[in-house]
Design a protein around this motif. Structure first.
Motif, PDB file in Angstrom:
ATOM      1  N   ASN A 381       0.843  -1.193   0.000  1.00  0.00           N
ATOM      2  CA  ASN A 381       0.000   0.000   0.000  1.00  0.00           C
ATOM      3  C   ASN A 381       0.877   1.241   0.000  1.00  0.00           C
ATOM      4  O   ASN A 381       1.981   1.240   0.550  1.00  0.00           O
ATOM      5  CB  ASN A 381      -0.905   0.035   1.233  1.00  0.00           C
ATOM      6  N   GLU A 546      -6.485  -3.200   0.821  1.00  0.00           N
ATOM      7  CA  GLU A 546      -5.905  -2.070   0.111  1.00  0.00           C
ATOM      8  C   GLU A 546      -6.261  -0.776   0.836  1.00  0.00           C
ATOM      9  O   GLU A 546      -7.402  -0.571   1.245  1.00  0.00           O
ATOM     10  CB  GLU A 546      -6.425  -2.009  -1.327  1.00  0.00           C
ATOM     11  N   ARG A 548      -6.507   3.333   0.581  1.00  0.00           N
ATOM     12  CA  ARG A 548      -6.620   4.422  -0.392  1.00  0.00           C
ATOM     13  C   ARG A 548      -6.669   5.740   0.361  1.00  0.00           C
ATOM     14  O   ARG A 548      -7.550   5.972   1.191  1.00  0.00           O
ATOM     15  CB  ARG A 548      -7.869   4.243  -1.248  1.00  0.00           C
TER      16      ARG A 548
END
Length: 868
Positions: A381, A546, A548
Motif C-alpha cells: 500500500n 488495500e 486508499r
C-alpha cells in the motif's frame, strides 16, 4: 552522537544502546518491533556479539539524528558493494559469515597476557581464531577507500565504501601471528594443545619421548613373557602408576622371598581388594627414568613455546582489541544487511521532522515487515501523511486498518535503526524524536486500569509529548476513545486528535466514528486532516486490505456480520434500527467504493488493451524488419551468383583466347552467328555492365565506417542493406549475425547502429498437415540434406529473439514453397531448444517437427515440416 556507540573496552560495550542517551522517547508496544529485533539477533554470527545481544533492543542502536542514520544505511550499501566485488574476484560463499563465527570475546585473555600471564592453549586457540578472522575480513577493506583516494568510484558505492571503511577502522589483521598460532596449535584432541610443529625442539623432544615409551613398552612385554614373571602376574598386561610402567603381581606371591612373585622391584600401589600389587620391576626402572626424563624435556620446551606465543600475542594485544571492536561492528552491519535483503528492502531518505522543508512521511508500496518475515502474502500500500497533520483511517473490521497503523510505526522505528524498508522505491521518513502508540487492549487488573482508562493514559502521554516537542512527535492511535458511550467517545476522540494536530504533532488514527471522517472536510484554517480507507469487496463480502488515501471508508458492519454467518433476521432488524442519516452516509460510502472499483477495473482493461496493441505493433515491426533483411539477402545472393557466373565466363574466355592464339581466327560468314568465344565475351561484357548498373543504381551509404568494431556491436551492412550483430572480428573481415544467417564482410561495408530492444513475438495458433516431405518424418525418416536457404542459425540468440527470427524464416519458407527446413539451435542448456519447439507447437503452418537424426546434428537441430 557516535555512529557506533557500542565501541568500548569491555564485553558490555557490545550490548550498549543509545536510545535513551539521545533523548528519544518511545511508547511503542504492540507494533511488532520485538519480532524485528529477534530477526536481527538471528542474523548475528559472532559469539562475541551473540553473548551480549540480550534485552529488548537486542543490543542494536537507534538514532533520530539523520546524519547518523544515513551513515548506518550507507554501511549496508558499502558492505553489499564490497562483498560483490570480492565475489567477482573469485571468492564465493558466505565467507564473511563464516569468518565472524570464529570471533570470540578475548578481552579477558588479552588483559591477562598484558599483565604477564602465560596463556594456555585453550586461550591461544580463541586468540588464533580472532586473529585469523581479522586477516580474512581484511579483504573487505580497500586502501583507496580508507585513504579517501577513490574519487572515481560511482555513487552511491563511494559513500557506502567510505562508511564501511569507518566500520572496519581498527581492523588490523596480522597474518604472521595468525599463521604462527594456527601452525602451533593442535585441535584434534579432546582439549586444545600445542602441535609438534610449534618448534623444531618440541618436535624432537616429543619424538624422543615417544621412542622412549615404545622401548619401555617393548621391555615390559618381554618381561611379561618370562616364565618366572608370568606365574606371579595377576593379569598378563602392564599398566601405569604415577606415570611409570608397572606389572600387576598377585599378593600370594609375596611368600617366595624374592619380592612379590619372585620379581624384585618397587611397589607403587595395590588394588582395592589388596589381592594385587602394582610393582615396577628393577629391569624397567632405567627405561622408566629415561621416559620421564624425555617427557620432562618436552614439557620444558612446551612451556618455552607457550611463553613465546604469549609474548607474540602481548605485542599484538591492542590491535587485537581494536580488531575485535571492528568485527563486532561489522557483525551488526551484516545483520542489518541480511535483514534488509530478506525484506527486499530499499534504503529510505531520512529527515529531521523539525526542518521547515522536510517532506512528510511517504511509504510507497510498503509491506508490513513482520508479515514479510513470517512469509505471509502481503498487499502493498502507498501510505503517506504530511508532518504536523492527521490521517484518519476508516473501513471495515479485519480490513487492515491496524496493520496500516503498525506498518507506519514499525517503518519509522526500523529507519531509526538503519534498516532498509520493504518499499518499492525509496521512502521519505522523518525521524520522529517521540513515538507514542495506543494499539491493542491496555486493560490491567493489577494497575486498576479498564480498557478506556488505559487508552486515556496513552493519550495523556501523547498530549504531554506534543506539548514538549510537537514537530518531533508521531502519535498512532488505534480505535481512539472506544470502550465508553459512543456519542461521548466520538466527541472526545475528535477533541483529542484535533488538539494533537493543533499543537503540531503528526497523528494517525483508526476509527469507525463518523465525526472523525468529517474532519477532512473542514475549511482552513482549521487543523489539517486527510481520510484513508481500507477496501471491501462488495461482491465477495470480504476486505481487500488495500489502503486508499483521500477517501473515507464505510465500516460495513452489517456486511461483515453477514459474511460471518449471522442470521438474516438479526441483520434485517439491525438495518431497520439505523437512522436515515447514518444509513445514507453508509450507502454513499458504499456507492463510492463500488464506483472506484469499477473505474479501477476499467483502467486495468484499457491498460491491458494498450499492452496487447503495443505487443502486436512490435511483432509486426519485427516481421517487417525480417522481411527487409530477407529481401536484402535475396538480392545479395543473386549478386553473388551473377558474380560467380561472371568469373566462370572470364575463365572460359581466357581458355578460348589461349586456343585462338594457337590457331588463326576465322571470320563468320555473313548472316551467321559469331564464334562461341565471341559470344562468351559478349555475354561477359553484358553481365559486367549489368552488375555495374545495379551497383550504380544503389544510393551511396550514409555515414562512415566505424573506427573500431567489437563483438556485440549493432551494425548496418551496406552491401546487404540489413542490420546485424558482430560475432567475430579478424583484421578487416567482420562476421555479422543477421536475422537468418551469418555473413563475412569487409569493415568498409559497415555503418554503426544503436541497438534497439527486441520485441516479444506471440506465436499464432493453428494446425493442419501438408502432404509433402513425408519421407523425412516418421519412424523411418530419411536424412534431410538442407540447402543454403533451408537453414537458419539461431545459436547464441535469446529465446524471444530466436522465436521471432524462426517465425520470419518459416513465413519466408512458406512463401518460397519450401516444405522442409532445419533450425540450428545447438545443445547449450536446452532452454533455447525447448522455447523453439514449444513455439513450433503453436504455429498453424507447422505440420510436424522432430529432433535431428545423428547425421543431421541430433538434438542440436530441429527439422520442421511446414505446409504451404
Amino acid at each position: 552522537m557516535d555512529a557506533h556507540p557500542q565501541s568500548g573496552a569491555t564485553a558490555a560495550r557490545y550490548a550498549r544502546n543509545d536510545s535513551e542517551a539521545s533523548g528519544r522517547t518511545v511508547c511503542a508496544s504492540h507494533l511488532g518491533l520485538g519480532e524485528v529485533i529477534a530477526a536481527l539477533r538471528q542474523r548475528l554470527c559472532s559469539p562475541l556479539v551473540l553473548g551480549c545481544a540480550s534485552g529488548p533492543d537486542g543490543g542494536f542502536s537507534s538514532s533520530t539524528d539523520p546524519s547518523t542514520v544515513r551513515q548506518w544505511l550507507a554501511e549496508i550499501d558499502g558492505l553489499l558493494a564490497r562483498r560483490a566485488a570480492v565475489l567477482a574476484e573469485g571468492r564465493g560463499g558466505r565467507w564473511v559469515e563464516d569468518a565472524l563465527r570464529d570471533v570470540m570475546d578475548i578481552a579477558e585473555p588479552l588483559l591477562r597476557v598484558t599483565r604477564g600471564t602465560v596463556l594456555e592453549p585453550i586461550d591461544l586457540v580463541e586468540v588464533a581464531r580472532v586473529s585469523a578472522a581479522a586477516v580474512t575480513l581484511g579483504e573487505l577493506r580497500t586502501p583507496s577507500v580508507v585513504t579517501g583516494a577513490d574519487a572515481a568510484a560511482p555513487e552511491p558505492d563511494a559513500v557506502g565504501l567510505e562508511a564501511l571503511a569507518l566500520v572496519l577502522d581498527g581492523l588490523q589483521g596480522n597474518p604472521v601471528l595468525a599463521a604462527r598460532l594456527t601452525r602451533s596449535l593442535d585441535l584434534d584432541g579432546d582439549e586444545p594443545g600445542l602441535a609438534d610443529a610449534a618448534s623444531p625442539e618440541l618436535s624432537r623432544a616429543r619424538a624422543n619421548a615417544r621412542l622412549a615409551k615404545q622401548e619401555l613398552a617393548a621391555a615390559a612385554q618381554r618381561l611379561i613373557a618370562q616364565p618366572e614373571v608370568s606365574e606371579a602376574l595377576a593379569d598378563r598386561f602392564w599398566t601405569e602408576r604415577q606415570g611409570r610402567v608397572v606389572l600387576p603381581i598377585k599378593a600370594g606371591s609375596l611368600s617366595r622371598g624374592r619380592g612379590p612373585g619372585g620379581v624384585a622391584g618397587i611397589i607403587h600401589g595395590s588394588s582395592t581388594s589388596g589381592q594385587t600389587f602394582f610393582v615396577e620391576p628393577n629391569a624397567l626402572v632405567e627405561d622408566n627414568n629415561r621416559l620421564r626424563h624425555a617427557q620432562a624435556r618436552a614439557r620444558v620446551e612446551e612451556r618455552r613455546v607457550l611463553e613465546a606465543l604469549s609474548a607474540a600475542v602481548r605485542e599484538d594485544a591492542e590491535p587485537l582489541r581494536q580488531s575485535m571492536d571492528a568485527m563486532a561492528r561489522l557483525d551488526r552491519v551484516l545483520a542489518r544487511t541480511a535483514l534488509s535483503e530478506r525484506l527486499g528492502g530499499v534504503a529510505p531518505e531520512v529527515y529531521d521532522p523539525s526542518h521547515p522543508q522536510a517532506p512528510g512521511l511517504r511509504l510507497p508500496s510498503v509491506r508490513h515487515p513482520g508479515m514479510v518475515l513470517a512469509g505471509a502474502e502481503v498487499v502493498p500500500n502507498d501510505l503517506s501523511i504530511a508532518t504536523g497533520e492527521g490521517l484518519i483511517v476508516s473501513g471495515p473490521n479485519a480490513g487492515g486498518k491496524t496493520v496500516a497503523l503498525k506498518t507506519i510505526g514499525l517503518s519509522v522505528l526500523m529507519a531509526q535503526m538503519g534498516i532498509r524498508l520493504p518499499t518499492a522505491t525509496p521512502a521519505d521518513v522523518p525521524l520522529f524524536r517521540c513515538l507514542v502508540t495506543d494499539v491493542g487492549d491496555g486493560q490491567s487488573i493489577s494497575a486498576n486500569l479498564s480498557t478506556f482508562t488505559a487508552h486515556l493514559s496513552h493519550v495523556q502521554r501523547a498530549l504531554d509529548a506534543a506539548q514538549h516537542d510537537a514537530a518531533g512527535t508521531l502519535v498512532l492511535l488505534d480505535e481512539v476513545a472506544v470502550g465508553t458511550d459512543p456519542d461521548q467517545g466520538a466527541a472526545l476522540a475528535e477533541a483529542i486528535v484535533d488538539r494533537l494536530v493543533e499543537l503540531g504533532a503528526t497523528v494517525v488514527v483508526t476509527t469507525h466514528y463518523e465525526r472523525l471522517k468529517l474532519l477532512a472536510t473542514r475549511p482552513a484554517p482549521a487543523p489539517r486532516f486527510a481520510n484513508a480507507a481500507v477496501g471491501f469487496d462488495l461482491e465477495e463480502l470480504r476486505p481487500t486490505f488495500e489502503v486508499r488515501i483521500g477517501l473515507p471508508g464505510s465500516s460495513s458492519a452489517l456486511a461483515v456480520a453477514r459474511r460471518l454467518g449471522l442470521p438474516e433476521v438479526v441483520l434485517s432488524r439491525a438495518h431497520a434500527m439505523l437512522d436515515d442519516s447514518r444509513l445514507a452516509v453508509d450507502v454513499l460510502l458504499t456507492e463510492l467504493e463500488a464506483e472506484r472499483v469499477a473505474m479501477a477495473k476499467a483502467r486495468e482493461a484499457v491498460a491491458e488493451e494498450r499492452r496487447a496493441l503495443a505487443q502486436r505493433v512490435a511483432q509486426l515491426d519485427a516481421r517487417e524488419r525480417g522481411e527487409e533483411q530477407s529481401e536484402a539477402l535475396r538480392r545479395s545472393k543473386a549478386h553473388r551468383e551473377a558474380t560467380q557466373r561472371l568469373g566462370e565466363l572470364d575463365a572460359e574466355i581466357r581458355r578460348r583466347r589461349q586456343q585462338l592464339n594457337r590457331a588463326p581466327l576465322e571470320e563468320a560468314p555473313d548472316g551467321q552467328a559469331p564464334p562461341p568465344d565471341a559470344q562468351a565475351r559478349s555475354f561477359a561484357g553484358d553481365a559486367r555492365r549489368g552488375l555495374a548498373q545495379q551497383a550504380a543504381s544503389r544510393p551511396a551509404p550514409e555515414g562512415v565506417p566505424p573506427s573500431e568494431v567489437s563483438v556485440g556491436d549493432r551494425v548496418w551492412v551496406t552491401s546487404l542493406e540489413c542490420e546485424g550483430d558482430v560475432v567475430s572480428v579478424k583484421g578487416r573481415r567482420v562476421t555479422v549475425q543477421l536475422a537468418t544467417l551469418k555473413t563475412s564482410v569487409d569493415r568498409d561495408q559497415l555503418r554503426p547502429r544503436t541497438r534497439a530492444a527486441k520485441p516479444r513475438a506471440r506465436a499464432p495458433k493453428g494446425g493442419g498437415k501438408p502432404n509433402r516431405a513425408r519421407r523425412y518424418f516418421g519412424s523411418d525418416a530419411n536424412r534431410f540434406d538442407p540447402g543454403l536457404d533451408d537453414v537458419v542459425d539461431l545459436r547464441g540468440q535469446r529465446a524471444e529473439e530466436a522465436v521471432t527470427m524462426m517465425e520470419v524464416f518459416l513465413d519466408r519458407a512458406v512463401g518460397e514453397d519450401r516444405d522442409v527446413v532445419l533450425l540450428r539451435h545447438g545443445h547449450g542448456t536446452g532452454a533455447l531448444r525447448k522455447a523453439l519447439r514449444e513455439a513450433l507447437d503453436r504455429l498453424r503452418h507447422v505440420a510436424e517437427h522432430r529432433a535431428g537424426l545423428s547425421a543431421e546434428g541430433g538434438e542440436a537441430v530441429t527439422v520442421v515440416w511446414v505446409k504451404g
